[in-house]
Motif scaffolding. Structure first.
Motif, PDB file in Angstrom:
ATOM      1  N   ALA A 208       8.430   7.239  10.915  1.00 33.94           N
ATOM      2  CA  ALA A 208       7.498   6.163  10.573  1.00 33.94           C
ATOM      3  C   ALA A 208       8.007   5.363   9.372  1.00 33.94           C
ATOM      4  CB  ALA A 208       6.117   6.746  10.273  1.00 33.94           C
ATOM      5  N   PHE A 209       8.583   6.063   8.390  1.00 40.69           N
ATOM      6  CA  PHE A 209       9.127   5.388   7.210  1.00 40.69           C
ATOM      7  C   PHE A 209      10.322   4.523   7.593  1.00 40.69           C
ATOM      8  CE2 PHE A 209      11.612   4.931   3.367  1.00 40.69           C
ATOM      9  CZ  PHE A 209      10.671   4.805   2.352  1.00 40.69           C
ATOM     10  N   ASP A 210      11.243   5.090   8.387  1.00 36.17           N
ATOM     11  CA  ASP A 210      12.440   4.345   8.791  1.00 36.17           C
ATOM     12  C   ASP A 210      12.086   3.115   9.621  1.00 36.17           C
ATOM     13  OD1 ASP A 210      14.030   6.133   7.468  1.00 36.17           O
ATOM     14  OD2 ASP A 210      14.624   7.262   9.254  1.00 36.17           O
ATOM     15  N   ALA A 211      10.994   3.210  10.383  1.00 38.73           N
ATOM     16  CA  ALA A 211      10.583   2.064  11.199  1.00 38.73           C
ATOM     17  C   ALA A 211      10.174   0.875  10.336  1.00 38.73           C
ATOM     18  CB  ALA A 211       9.429   2.462  12.119  1.00 38.73           C
ATOM     19  N   GLN A 212       9.758   1.140   9.098  1.00 34.96           N
ATOM     20  CA  GLN A 212       9.357   0.070   8.182  1.00 34.96           C
ATOM     21  C   GLN A 212      10.469  -0.307   7.201  1.00 34.96           C
ATOM     22  OE1 GLN A 212       6.452  -1.474   8.562  1.00 34.96           O
ATOM     23  NE2 GLN A 212       5.901  -0.076  10.232  1.00 34.96           N
ATOM     24  N   ASP A 213      11.573   0.439   7.236  1.00 33.66           N
ATOM     25  CA  ASP A 213      12.677   0.216   6.294  1.00 33.66           C
ATOM     26  C   ASP A 213      13.557  -0.925   6.799  1.00 33.66           C
ATOM     27  OD1 ASP A 213      14.790   0.281   4.563  1.00 33.66           O
ATOM     28  OD2 ASP A 213      15.215   2.420   4.781  1.00 33.66           O
ATOM     29  N   GLN A 214      13.484  -2.061   6.147  1.00 33.13           N
ATOM     30  CA  GLN A 214      14.274  -3.231   6.533  1.00 33.13           C
ATOM     31  C   GLN A 214      15.494  -3.414   5.632  1.00 33.13           C
ATOM     32  OE1 GLN A 214      13.386  -4.935   9.347  1.00 33.13           O
ATOM     33  NE2 GLN A 214      11.846  -3.317   9.488  1.00 33.13           N
ATOM     34  N   SER A 215      15.862  -2.346   4.916  1.00 30.26           N
ATOM     35  CA  SER A 215      16.959  -2.449   3.949  1.00 30.26           C
ATOM     36  C   SER A 215      18.288  -1.989   4.520  1.00 30.26           C
ATOM     37  CB  SER A 215      16.629  -1.612   2.709  1.00 30.26           C
ATOM     38  OG  SER A 215      16.579  -0.227   3.034  1.00 30.26           O
ATOM     39  N   GLY A 216      18.319  -1.661   5.815  1.00 26.73           N
ATOM     40  CA  GLY A 216      19.561  -1.163   6.393  1.00 26.73           C
ATOM     41  C   GLY A 216      19.836   0.278   6.042  1.00 26.73           C
ATOM     42  N   GLY A 217      18.786   1.061   5.859  1.00 27.27           N
ATOM     43  CA  GLY A 217      18.953   2.468   5.512  1.00 27.27           C
ATOM     44  C   GLY A 217      18.949   2.723   4.022  1.00 27.27           C
ATOM     45  N   GLY A 218      18.493   1.746   3.232  1.00 25.46           N
ATOM     46  CA  GLY A 218      18.478   1.908   1.780  1.00 25.46           C
ATOM     47  C   GLY A 218      17.430   2.867   1.272  1.00 25.46           C
ATOM     48  N   GLY A 219      16.439   3.183   2.116  1.00 25.87           N
ATOM     49  CA  GLY A 219      15.451   4.180   1.730  1.00 25.87           C
ATOM     50  C   GLY A 219      14.280   3.645   0.944  1.00 25.87           C
ATOM     51  N   PHE A 220      13.921   2.370   1.134  1.00 23.86           N
ATOM     52  CA  PHE A 220      12.722   1.854   0.481  1.00 23.86           C
ATOM     53  C   PHE A 220      12.021   0.860   1.397  1.00 23.86           C
ATOM     54  CE2 PHE A 220      16.285  -0.779  -0.891  1.00 23.86           C
ATOM     55  CZ  PHE A 220      15.830  -2.069  -0.670  1.00 23.86           C
ATOM     56  N   ILE A 221      10.705   0.754   1.223  1.00 22.90           N
ATOM     57  CA  ILE A 221       9.895  -0.116   2.069  1.00 22.90           C
ATOM     58  C   ILE A 221       8.895  -0.875   1.204  1.00 22.90           C
ATOM     59  CG2 ILE A 221      10.128   1.359   4.106  1.00 22.90           C
ATOM     60  CD1 ILE A 221       7.392   2.511   3.539  1.00 22.90           C
ATOM     61  N   SER A 222       8.286  -1.884   1.800  1.00 20.76           N
ATOM     62  CA  SER A 222       7.287  -2.683   1.090  1.00 20.76           C
ATOM     63  C   SER A 222       5.955  -1.943   1.045  1.00 20.76           C
ATOM     64  CB  SER A 222       7.100  -4.025   1.800  1.00 20.76           C
ATOM     65  OG  SER A 222       6.535  -3.823   3.094  1.00 20.76           O
ATOM     66  N   VAL A 223       5.053  -2.437   0.209  1.00 23.45           N
ATOM     67  CA  VAL A 223       3.716  -1.842   0.122  1.00 23.45           C
ATOM     68  C   VAL A 223       2.996  -1.980   1.459  1.00 23.45           C
ATOM     69  CG1 VAL A 223       1.451  -2.015  -0.992  1.00 23.45           C
ATOM     70  CG2 VAL A 223       3.542  -2.213  -2.363  1.00 23.45           C
ATOM     71  N   GLU A 224       3.154  -3.141   2.105  1.00 27.10           N
ATOM     72  CA  GLU A 224       2.515  -3.339   3.411  1.00 27.10           C
ATOM     73  C   GLU A 224       3.063  -2.339   4.437  1.00 27.10           C
ATOM     74  OE1 GLU A 224       3.930  -5.668   1.594  1.00 27.10           O
ATOM     75  OE2 GLU A 224       2.200  -6.861   0.935  1.00 27.10           O
ATOM     76  N   GLY A 225       4.388  -2.146   4.421  1.00 25.92           N
ATOM     77  CA  GLY A 225       4.982  -1.166   5.323  1.00 25.92           C
ATOM     78  C   GLY A 225       4.520   0.244   5.015  1.00 25.92           C
ATOM     79  N   PHE A 226       4.344   0.532   3.727  1.00 24.85           N
ATOM     80  CA  PHE A 226       3.883   1.850   3.299  1.00 24.85           C
ATOM     81  C   PHE A 226       2.469   2.128   3.811  1.00 24.85           C
ATOM     82  CE2 PHE A 226       2.193   4.592  -0.277  1.00 24.85           C
ATOM     83  CZ  PHE A 226       2.832   5.744   0.153  1.00 24.85           C
ATOM     84  N   GLN A 227       1.618   1.123   3.737  1.00 25.55           N
ATOM     85  CA  GLN A 227       0.250   1.294   4.243  1.00 25.55           C
ATOM     86  C   GLN A 227       0.268   1.604   5.738  1.00 25.55           C
ATOM     87  OE1 GLN A 227      -2.385   1.510   2.480  1.00 25.55           O
ATOM     88  NE2 GLN A 227      -1.787   0.666   0.486  1.00 25.55           N
ATOM     89  N   GLN A 228       1.203   0.978   6.458  1.00 29.80           N
ATOM     90  CA  GLN A 228       1.317   1.250   7.895  1.00 29.80           C
ATOM     91  C   GLN A 228       1.797   2.676   8.141  1.00 29.80           C
ATOM     92  OE1 GLN A 228       0.378  -0.901  10.429  1.00 29.80           O
ATOM     93  NE2 GLN A 228       0.651   0.955  11.653  1.00 29.80           N
TER      94      GLN A 228
END
Length: 383
Positions: A208-228
């Protein structure tokens, strides 16, 4: 071989490439004087056959098996896979069709070729699904589950992130990529892939986290992605902890994971009040098809040089119990003050098992974090 070709042909067809002058039983003679110096030379002798029946394709491959075991075998099988997929679809699969599929000067296969043989599509990346870059642009990864997986040394160097489709294939078989070569890791017991309740939970959260990770595998997501992610995985953080995680405007996986270790399992976290976080122990095998010196083998006839042969290595693997939060923090401190990358893992080795290290172990740990590996004899080589 048949299954791979039909996988490339979306299950509907397979194309088998062969040499026109190589009749059954006369392959060695046909290849003896055959010179292929250019694509034009190859086109003159190349013959292709298209099959919709797996049985017919199998019989043709079997009749020409010596041809595929010859010096032209790898090239002919690659051509068969490309034609089974069809060249237009190959180019559509790729993010940048202008790049070569085989890199000069050493003829290394691109990731597109590896993925074509593993998932049937010549996509260039190893993460799951597509990565949306915005503006109508996206990067293509592995579209669905695969039967044979893939691990790479590059992930242990934080240069890429292999997705769960390739890490958790249907069968416990993985192609292992190094800087210049591919080897094979496999287990005889499919239970090495089984996960306990907490492992399944972690895998679900990570996907679920990787599905929201738009950094190319950088390991961080936005707050909106985190809520999802929280909605998708039924995680309920206390309001103060949720505010702390979201303060920076981005959520880093390592911080999220530490918070999960403190959150009770009943609230969707990873803290297990029962303490039943059992370890795994299993045997796995590694095969390198390039001839290597076998140091503990019998000496050659002259008695001065070790035997040169492909190497099969048996590894005993122990995956320690999952960290509690206190153990996690203690390990971080230990790792930060240690000069060796394995010192922080050494203490997790079970009594009686030596913790040995090789680049292959780094690859194994991308699939089973904190795995402790040992073997007898020659060090397994991935080059």
């Amino acid at each position: 071989m048949v299954e791979i070709l039909f996988l490339c042909g979306t299950g509907k067809r397979a194309v088998v490439a062969s040499v026109a002058r190589a009749n059954r039983g006369k392959i060695d003679a046909a290849l003896e004087d055959l010179s292929v110096e250019s694509a034009v030379d190859l086109q003159k002798v190349l013959k292709t056959s298209t099959f919709t029946s797996r049985k017919d394709a199998f019989n043709t491959l079997l009749a020409n098996i010596h041809l595929f075991q010859s010096r032209l075998g790898a090239m002919l099988f690659l051509i068969s896979a490309l034609l089974s997929r069809e060249l237009e679809d190959i180019q559509a699969d790729r993010d940048d069709p202008s790049q070569p599929l085989v890199t000069a000067p050493f003829g290394h296969a691109s990731q597109e070729i590896v993925n074509l043989l593993l998932c049937g599509e010549a996509v260039p990346n190893v993460f799951d699904g597509k990565m949306d870059l915005g503006g109508g642009m996206s990067l293509k990864g592995i579209p669905n589950n695969v039967e044979v997986g893939f691990l790479t040394l590059l992930e242990s160097l934080n240069l890429c992130k292999v997705g769960q489709y390739l890490k958790c294939p249907k069968w416990p078989i993985w192609v292992v990529g190094s800087e210049s070569h591919y080897t094979v890791l496999f287990a005889l017991n499919p239970n090495v892939q089984e996960e306990n309740e907490l492992e399944e939970r972690e895998s679900k959260i990570r996907r679920a986290f990787d599905a929201q990770d738009q950094s190319g595998g950088g390991g961080f997501i936005s707050v909106e992605g985190f809520q999802q992610v929280l909605r998708d995985t039924d995680i309920n953080f206390p309001s103060d902890k949720l505010e702390d995680l979201c303060n920076a405007g981005i959520i880093v996986w390592s911080e999220f994971w530490q918070a999960l270790l403190q959150l009770d399992k009943r609230a969707g976290g990873m803290k297990d009040p029962t303490g039943l976080m059992g370890k795994k122990q299993f045997t796995i095998f590694h095969f390198n098809g390039i001839a290597k010196s076998v140091l503990n083998g019998n000496a050659s006839a002259g008695g001065s040089c070790p035997i040169q042969r492909p190497r099969l290595c048996k590894l005993n693997v122990t995956v320690p119990p999952r960290w509690t939060q206190d153990e996690y923090l203690a390990d971080v401190v230990s790792a930060s003050t240690s000069s060796s990358k394995d010192d922080s893992i050494l203490s997790l080795a079970p009594p009686g098992q030596t913790n040995q290290h090789a680049p292959l172990v780094d690859c194994i740990r991308t699939r089973w974090p904190r795995a402790v590996c040992s073997w007898v004899g020659d060090v397994p080589s991935i080059v």
